[in-house]
Design a protein around this motif. Structure first.
Motif, short mmCIF file in Angstrom:
data_model
loop_
_atom_site.label_atom_id
_atom_site.label_comp_id
_atom_site.label_asym_id
_atom_site.label_seq_id
_atom_site.Cartn_x
_atom_site.Cartn_y
_atom_site.Cartn_z
N ALA A 142 -0.95 -9.45 -28.33
CA ALA A 142 -0.71 -8.01 -28.14
C ALA A 142 0.79 -7.73 -28.20
O ALA A 142 1.22 -6.72 -28.78
N GLY A 143 1.58 -8.62 -27.66
CA GLY A 143 3.04 -8.48 -27.69
C GLY A 143 3.62 -8.62 -29.09
O GLY A 143 4.77 -8.26 -29.32
N ARG A 144 2.83 -9.12 -30.02
CA ARG A 144 3.26 -9.27 -31.41
C ARG A 144 2.58 -8.25 -32.33
O ARG A 144 2.55 -8.42 -33.54
N GLY A 145 2.01 -7.21 -31.73
CA GLY A 145 1.47 -6.11 -32.51
C GLY A 145 0.01 -6.19 -32.89
O GLY A 145 -0.50 -5.31 -33.58
N PHE A 146 -0.70 -7.23 -32.45
CA PHE A 146 -2.13 -7.33 -32.71
C PHE A 146 -2.87 -6.38 -31.77
O PHE A 146 -2.42 -6.13 -30.66
N THR A 147 -4.01 -5.87 -32.20
CA THR A 147 -4.89 -5.08 -31.35
C THR A 147 -5.88 -6.05 -30.74
O THR A 147 -6.67 -6.66 -31.46
N VAL A 148 -5.83 -6.20 -29.42
CA VAL A 148 -6.56 -7.29 -28.77
C VAL A 148 -7.55 -6.76 -27.72
O VAL A 148 -7.18 -5.97 -26.85
N PHE A 149 -8.78 -7.25 -27.84
CA PHE A 149 -9.81 -7.06 -26.83
C PHE A 149 -9.95 -8.40 -26.12
O PHE A 149 -9.90 -9.45 -26.76
N ALA A 150 -10.14 -8.37 -24.82
CA ALA A 150 -10.38 -9.59 -24.05
C ALA A 150 -11.78 -9.52 -23.45
O ALA A 150 -12.23 -8.44 -23.04
N ALA A 151 -12.46 -10.64 -23.41
CA ALA A 151 -13.79 -10.71 -22.80
C ALA A 151 -13.86 -11.96 -21.94
O ALA A 151 -13.33 -13.01 -22.30
N ASP A 152 -14.51 -11.81 -20.80
CA ASP A 152 -14.70 -12.95 -19.90
C ASP A 152 -15.93 -12.69 -19.05
O ASP A 152 -16.58 -11.65 -19.19
N LEU A 153 -16.24 -13.63 -18.19
CA LEU A 153 -17.40 -13.52 -17.31
C LEU A 153 -17.27 -12.29 -16.41
O LEU A 153 -16.15 -11.89 -16.05
N PRO A 154 -18.39 -11.70 -16.03
CA PRO A 154 -18.35 -10.48 -15.23
C PRO A 154 -17.48 -10.59 -13.97
O PRO A 154 -16.73 -9.67 -13.65
N GLU A 155 -17.56 -11.73 -13.29
CA GLU A 155 -16.78 -11.89 -12.07
C GLU A 155 -15.27 -12.00 -12.33
O GLU A 155 -14.46 -11.80 -11.43
N GLN A 156 -14.89 -12.29 -13.55
CA GLN A 156 -13.47 -12.41 -13.90
C GLN A 156 -12.88 -11.09 -14.41
O GLN A 156 -11.68 -10.87 -14.32
N VAL A 157 -13.71 -10.19 -14.91
CA VAL A 157 -13.23 -8.98 -15.57
C VAL A 157 -12.39 -8.09 -14.65
O VAL A 157 -11.32 -7.62 -15.03
N GLU A 158 -12.86 -7.87 -13.43
CA GLU A 158 -12.11 -7.01 -12.51
C GLU A 158 -10.75 -7.61 -12.17
O GLU A 158 -9.76 -6.91 -12.07
N ILE A 159 -10.69 -8.92 -12.06
CA ILE A 159 -9.41 -9.61 -11.83
C ILE A 159 -8.48 -9.38 -13.01
O ILE A 159 -7.29 -9.07 -12.84
N LEU A 160 -9.02 -9.52 -14.23
CA LEU A 160 -8.20 -9.33 -15.44
C LEU A 160 -7.65 -7.91 -15.53
O LEU A 160 -6.50 -7.72 -15.92
N ARG A 161 -8.44 -6.94 -15.17
CA ARG A 161 -8.00 -5.53 -15.25
C ARG A 161 -6.81 -5.25 -14.34
O ARG A 161 -6.06 -4.30 -14.59
N GLN A 162 -6.63 -6.04 -13.31
CA GLN A 162 -5.53 -5.84 -12.37
C GLN A 162 -4.22 -6.52 -12.81
O GLN A 162 -3.17 -6.24 -12.27
N LEU A 163 -4.31 -7.39 -13.80
CA LEU A 163 -3.12 -8.12 -14.26
C LEU A 163 -2.19 -7.22 -15.07
O LEU A 163 -2.67 -6.40 -15.87
N PRO A 164 -0.89 -7.36 -14.92
CA PRO A 164 0.05 -6.56 -15.72
C PRO A 164 -0.13 -6.77 -17.23
O PRO A 164 0.06 -5.84 -18.00
N ASP A 165 -0.54 -7.97 -17.63
CA ASP A 165 -0.73 -8.27 -19.05
C ASP A 165 -1.92 -7.53 -19.66
O ASP A 165 -2.09 -7.52 -20.88
#
Length: 184
Positions: free
Chosen positions: A38-61
Motif C-alpha cells: 500500500a505504501g508503494r501505491g498498490f490497492t490492497v485488501f487484507a483478509a484474515d480469520l474473523p477473530e483477527q479482523v477487529e485487531i487489524l482494523r485498529q492498527l495504524p497500518d
C-alpha cells in the motif's frame, strides 16, 4: 512497521510491471506485506480469520488499505484482484479440505491472468534424517512443501507456475491463473 516478507520485496517490481496493482493479502497477519505494498501505491485488501479482523482494523497500518475482510466473506466475494499474497498461510492449514477451500477463495477473488504468490516453509533437503519413521509427519518436515508439491496441488486448479525460488527455509512461487473453468 515490520519489514515485508523478502518475497514481496523481491517481486513487487515484477508485479507492478505486469500491471498487478490490486492485491488481496490473504492471511494478512500483522499487515506487514499489505502495508508495504500500500505504501508503494498498490490497492490492497487484507483478509484474515474473523477473530483477527477487529485487531487489524485498529492498527495504524490499516488506514491506507482498500478494505479488511473476514476470511469467511471471501467465499461470497468477487474482488477480481490482480494478485493474491499467501505468505506462510497454506502450510499452517492442517486439513486438505480446508486447503481446498482456501485455494477456492483465492480463485474466486483473483481475475483470470492474475498472479498468486505462494510462500511456504520449504522441505528440508535431506528430509527428517536417517531412521525417521514419520517422514513428513515429524515436526521437522510436517507442513512443508517443494515447488513440485505445490504444482501438484495448484496446476489441476488452473494455475501455472511461472517462477520460484528457495531461500532461508522458505519457498516462494508465483503462479498465474490461466484457466477459470473451475470457478463457480
Amino acid at each position: 512497521m515490520a519489514l515485508a516478507a523478502k518475497s514481496i520485496i523481491r517481486y513487487n517490481k515484477f508485479f507492478r510491471q505486469q500491471g498487478a496493482v490490486t492485491v488481496l493479502d490473504y492471511g494478512a497477519g500483522k499487515l506487514r506485506n499489505a502495508a508495504y505494498l500500500a505504501g508503494r501505491g498498490f490497492t490492497v485488501f487484507a483478509a484474515d480469520l474473523p477473530e483477527q479482523v477487529e485487531i487489524l482494523r485498529q492498527l495504524p497500518d490499516a488506514r491506507p488499505l482498500a478494505g479488511i475482510l473476514d476470511s469467511n466473506q471471501l467465499s461470497a466475494s468477487r474482488l477480481n484482484v490482480d494478485l493474491v499474497l499467501s505468505t506462510y498461510v497454506f502450510n499452517i492449514i492442517s486439513k486438505s479440505d480446508d486447503q481446498g477451500a482456501y485455494v477456492a477463495n483465492i480463485r474466486r477473488n483473483l481475475k483470470v491472468g492474475g498472479y498468486l504468490l505462494m510462500e511456504v516453509r520449504c522441505r528440508q533437503l535431506h528430509g527428517c534424517g536417517a531412521g525417521c519413521s514419520q517422514y513428513f509427519k515429524c515436526s521437522d518436515c510436517a507442513k512443508t512443501y517443494t515447488h513440485s508439491e505445490l504444482d501438484q496441488f495448484l496446476t489441476p486448479l488452473g494455475f501455472k507456475r511461472i517462477s520460484h525460488y528457495y531461500g532461508n527455509h522458505a519457498l516462494a512461487a508465483i503462479y498465474q491463473l490461466v484457466d477459470a473453468s473451475f470457478c463457480d
